[in-house]
Design an enzyme around this catalytic site. Structure first.
Site, PDB file in Angstrom:
ATOM      1  N   SER A 131       0.826  -1.212   0.000  1.00 30.61           N
ATOM      2  CA  SER A 131       0.000   0.000   0.000  1.00 30.61           C
ATOM      3  C   SER A 131       0.856   1.256   0.000  1.00 30.61           C
ATOM      4  O   SER A 131       1.924   1.296   0.628  1.00 30.61           O
ATOM      5  CB  SER A 131      -0.870  -0.016   1.254  1.00 30.61           C
ATOM      6  OG  SER A 131      -1.487   1.222   1.425  1.00 30.61           O
ATOM      7  N   TYR A 155      -1.383   0.146  10.412  1.00 32.70           N
ATOM      8  CA  TYR A 155      -1.670  -0.559   9.150  1.00 32.70           C
ATOM      9  C   TYR A 155      -0.468  -0.460   8.213  1.00 32.70           C
ATOM     10  O   TYR A 155       0.026  -1.467   7.689  1.00 32.70           O
ATOM     11  CB  TYR A 155      -2.921   0.046   8.504  1.00 32.70           C
ATOM     12  CG  TYR A 155      -3.149  -0.392   7.080  1.00 32.70           C
ATOM     13  CD1 TYR A 155      -3.410  -1.720   6.771  1.00 32.70           C
ATOM     14  CD2 TYR A 155      -3.099   0.533   6.026  1.00 32.70           C
ATOM     15  CE1 TYR A 155      -3.607  -2.120   5.455  1.00 32.70           C
ATOM     16  CE2 TYR A 155      -3.302   0.144   4.719  1.00 32.70           C
ATOM     17  CZ  TYR A 155      -3.557  -1.184   4.435  1.00 32.70           C
ATOM     18  OH  TYR A 155      -3.749  -1.572   3.129  1.00 32.70           O
ATOM     19  N   LYS A 159       2.321  -3.364   6.626  1.00 37.51           N
ATOM     20  CA  LYS A 159       2.656  -3.573   5.205  1.00 37.51           C
ATOM     21  C   LYS A 159       4.171  -3.491   5.010  1.00 37.51           C
ATOM     22  O   LYS A 159       4.764  -4.301   4.285  1.00 37.51           O
ATOM     23  CB  LYS A 159       1.947  -2.538   4.322  1.00 37.51           C
ATOM     24  CG  LYS A 159       0.437  -2.707   4.255  1.00 37.51           C
ATOM     25  CD  LYS A 159       0.052  -3.955   3.478  1.00 37.51           C
ATOM     26  CE  LYS A 159      -1.449  -4.136   3.360  1.00 37.51           C
ATOM     27  NZ  LYS A 159      -1.842  -5.443   2.849  1.00 37.51           N
TER      28      LYS A 159
HETATM   29  N1  LIG Z   1      -8.786  -1.057  -0.779  1.00 32.69           N
HETATM   30  C1  LIG Z   1      -7.769  -0.250  -0.577  1.00 32.69           C
HETATM   31  O1  LIG Z   1      -7.939   0.964  -0.493  1.00 32.69           O
HETATM   32  C2  LIG Z   1      -6.366  -0.807  -0.470  1.00 32.69           C
HETATM   33  C3  LIG Z   1      -5.280   0.053  -0.679  1.00 32.69           C
HETATM   34  C4  LIG Z   1      -3.991  -0.463  -0.566  1.00 32.69           C
HETATM   35  C5  LIG Z   1      -3.791  -1.796  -0.259  1.00 32.69           C
HETATM   36  N2  LIG Z   1      -4.867  -2.592  -0.045  1.00 32.69           N
HETATM   37  C6  LIG Z   1      -4.633  -3.985   0.321  1.00 32.69           C
HETATM   38  O2  LIG Z   1      -5.197  -4.825  -0.659  1.00 32.69           O
HETATM   39  C7  LIG Z   1      -5.689  -6.023  -0.062  1.00 32.69           C
HETATM   40  C8  LIG Z   1      -7.131  -6.235  -0.477  1.00 32.69           C
HETATM   41  O3  LIG Z   1      -7.884  -5.085  -0.110  1.00 32.69           O
HETATM   42  P1  LIG Z   1      -9.445  -5.008  -0.371  1.00 32.69           P
HETATM   43  O4  LIG Z   1      -9.796  -3.566  -0.485  1.00 32.69           O
HETATM   44  O5  LIG Z   1      -9.858  -5.934  -1.425  1.00 32.69           O
HETATM   45  O6  LIG Z   1      -9.954  -5.504   1.049  1.00 32.69           O
HETATM   46  P2  LIG Z   1     -11.138  -6.518   1.412  1.00 32.69           P
HETATM   47  O7  LIG Z   1     -11.345  -6.411   2.879  1.00 32.69           O
HETATM   48  O8  LIG Z   1     -12.304  -6.283   0.521  1.00 32.69           O
HETATM   49  O9  LIG Z   1     -10.469  -7.924   1.043  1.00 32.69           O
HETATM   50  C9  LIG Z   1      -9.651  -8.618   1.938  1.00 32.69           C
HETATM   51  C10 LIG Z   1     -10.157 -10.039   1.969  1.00 32.69           C
HETATM   52  O10 LIG Z   1      -9.342 -10.788   2.880  1.00 32.69           O
HETATM   53  C11 LIG Z   1     -10.198 -11.588   3.678  1.00 32.69           C
HETATM   54  N3  LIG Z   1      -9.491 -11.849   4.943  1.00 32.69           N
HETATM   55  C12 LIG Z   1      -9.216 -10.983   5.944  1.00 32.69           C
HETATM   56  N4  LIG Z   1      -8.534 -11.607   6.926  1.00 32.69           N
HETATM   57  C13 LIG Z   1      -8.356 -12.888   6.519  1.00 32.69           C
HETATM   58  C14 LIG Z   1      -7.731 -14.014   7.093  1.00 32.69           C
HETATM   59  N5  LIG Z   1      -7.154 -13.951   8.302  1.00 32.69           N
HETATM   60  N6  LIG Z   1      -7.725 -15.186   6.413  1.00 32.69           N
HETATM   61  C15 LIG Z   1      -8.335 -15.278   5.188  1.00 32.69           C
HETATM   62  N7  LIG Z   1      -8.947 -14.228   4.602  1.00 32.69           N
HETATM   63  C16 LIG Z   1      -8.962 -13.044   5.259  1.00 32.69           C
HETATM   64  C17 LIG Z   1     -11.467 -10.779   3.851  1.00 32.69           C
HETATM   65  O11 LIG Z   1     -12.590 -11.567   4.180  1.00 32.69           O
HETATM   66  C18 LIG Z   1     -11.604 -10.159   2.461  1.00 32.69           C
HETATM   67  O12 LIG Z   1     -12.310 -10.994   1.586  1.00 32.69           O
HETATM   68  C19 LIG Z   1      -5.490  -5.870   1.438  1.00 32.69           C
HETATM   69  O13 LIG Z   1      -4.310  -6.526   1.800  1.00 32.69           O
HETATM   70  C20 LIG Z   1      -5.326  -4.380   1.612  1.00 32.69           C
HETATM   71  O14 LIG Z   1      -4.523  -4.061   2.733  1.00 32.69           O
HETATM   72  C21 LIG Z   1      -6.149  -2.141  -0.163  1.00 32.69           C
END
Ligand SMILES: NC(=O)c1ccc[n+]([C@@H]2O[C@H](COP(=O)([O-])OP(=O)(O)OC[C@H]3O[C@@H](n4cnc5c(N)ncnc54)[C@H](O)[C@@H]3O)[C@@H](O)[C@H]2O)c1
Length: 345
Positions: A131, A155, A159
């Site tokens: 991120s 957070y 990362k």
């Molecule tokens: N959306 C954003 O703004 C953003 C920005 C930068 C980075 N990210 C990173 O991208 C990734 C995906 O983000 P997203 O927006 O799709 O989030 P999201 O919450 O929609 O998806 C994350 C998924 O991981 C699953 N999950 C959480 N903990 C878990 C565990 N212990 N075991 C198995 N599954 C688990 C959740 O149920 C969910 O389906 C994350 O790692 C997030 O940190 C997201």
């Protein structure tokens, strides 16, 4: 065709990436504990991708912190898992300030358990969802991959720690192919309006909030800070359409598989910054609805401006964003209208 493990594949970015990877011909195994998602997203992904039989998209309910769950998934793959795309984790900055240990447990502990499982099963290729948050309050904008990593919240620190753990591991053991994809602000939805971001409770991010105000689920948007040192006083972010982001994952996987083992880091953003007010105006144009807002205090842990320099990704991956801010708003609005309660209905 190669089989991939997608952790967190039912979530917002994971589900859109699953669709792109199925269309590219990969077979997928998803591991998700559904703590922030619904299996309905993957049912819709299967439908949209028109995969002939369910063998191409297997779904396991389980936790990345569980050795047993991971072993079950790896053993399920007849010809082994060729690569992992690792989305699973907790992602809300504000929540991480309140519950930092949960973030270290799920994000870092889960990634450690995943890494150990990959070793046990002879898989050494991983694309990790990092991120832009790990750049903290950047000294210069646009932000390159060489900009200082200086996260200012738990957070972002998790990362940064996962990147260190994985790259340190690649130094200790030959053969690892690793890509850190540092996302800027993923928004939008698939152009069908069938899959999108389905936040539970009050959204943390701007786009779902704006959509919910436009459709009347909330009466106004709270803007965090009108006194930032920016053109209109509201914070500037680099928004990236989730389908562009999903395509970035496919490009990263292809590069890793065809090059020598190495660790690569890419900023995935558009290179273009927009203020909160500019987003509101674009959303109003695309939805034809008004989005009332109130400007309040700054939010702890926020920064004035975060915009990517995406030129390294363009050079190495041959990837750049194609979709405009107005397309991001249009697709978010389509998704909001077709599924006002997300996947809950
Ligand atoms: N959306 C954003 O703004 C953003 C920005 C930068 C980075 N990210 C990173 O991208 C990734 C995906 O983000 P997203 O927006 O799709 O989030 P999201 O919450 O929609 O998806 C994350 C998924 O991981 C699953 N999950 C959480 N903990 C878990 C565990 N212990 N075991 C198995 N599954 C688990 C959740 O149920 C969910 O389906 C994350 O790692 C997030 O940190 C997201």
């Amino acid at each position: 065709m190669a089989q991939l493990l997608i952790t967190g594949g039912a979530g917002f970015i994971g589900s859109h990436t699953c669709l792109i990877l199925l269309e590219a011909g990969y077979d997928l195994v998803v591991l998700d504990n559904f703590s922030n998602s619904s299996s309905e997203s993957l049912r819709r992904v299967a439908e949209l991708s028109k995969i002939g039989h369910e063998d191409r998209l297997k779904v396991f309910e389980g936790d990345i912190r569980s050795r047993e769950d991971l072993d079950r998934v790896f053993f399920s793959a007849r010809d082994g898992i060729h690569a992992v795309v690792h989305f699973a984790g907790l992602k809300a900055v504000g929540e991480s300030l309140l519950f930092p240990l949960a973030y270290w447990d799920v994000n870092v502990g889960g990634s450690r358990t995943l890494l150990a499982a990959m070793r046990r099963h002879g898989c050494r290729t991983i694309v990790f969802s990092s991120s832009a948050t790990l750049y903290g309050d950047p000294r210069e904008v646009p932000i390159t991959e060489k900009s200082k990593v200086q996260p200012i919240n738990p957070y972002g620190r998790t990362k940064a720690a996962i990147e260190k753990m994985l790259s340190g591991y690649a130094k200790a053991e030959a053969g690892w192919r690793i890509a850190f994809l540092r996302y800027f602000n993923p928004v939008g939805a698939h152009q069908s309006g069938q899959i999108g971001e389905s936040p539970s409770g009050i959204p943390n991010n701007l786009f779902p909030f704006v959509s919910q105000v436009a459709i009347g689920l909330r009466d106004h948007l709270q803007v965090f800070g009108g006194d930032w040192p920016t053109k209109d006083g509201t914070a500037i972010r680099d928004y990236i359409h989730v389908m562009d982001l999903a395509e970035g994952h496919r490009a990263a996987l292809e590069l890793l598989q065809h090059e020598e083992p190495q660790v690569l880091t890419f900023n995935l953003g558009s290179g273009q910054g927009y203020s909160v007010i500019e987003v509101i105006k674009a959303f109003e144009q695309e939805s034809g609805r008004s989005v009332p807002y109130v400007i309040g205090a700054r939010r702890k842990g926020d920064v004035a401006c975060s915009v990517a320099d995406p030129s390294y990704a363009a050079k190495c991956l041959g990837w750049r964003t194609k979709r405009s801010l107005n397309e991001m708003c249009r697709d978010s609005w389509l998704w909001q209208q077709s599924s006002p309660q997300g996947y809950l209905e």
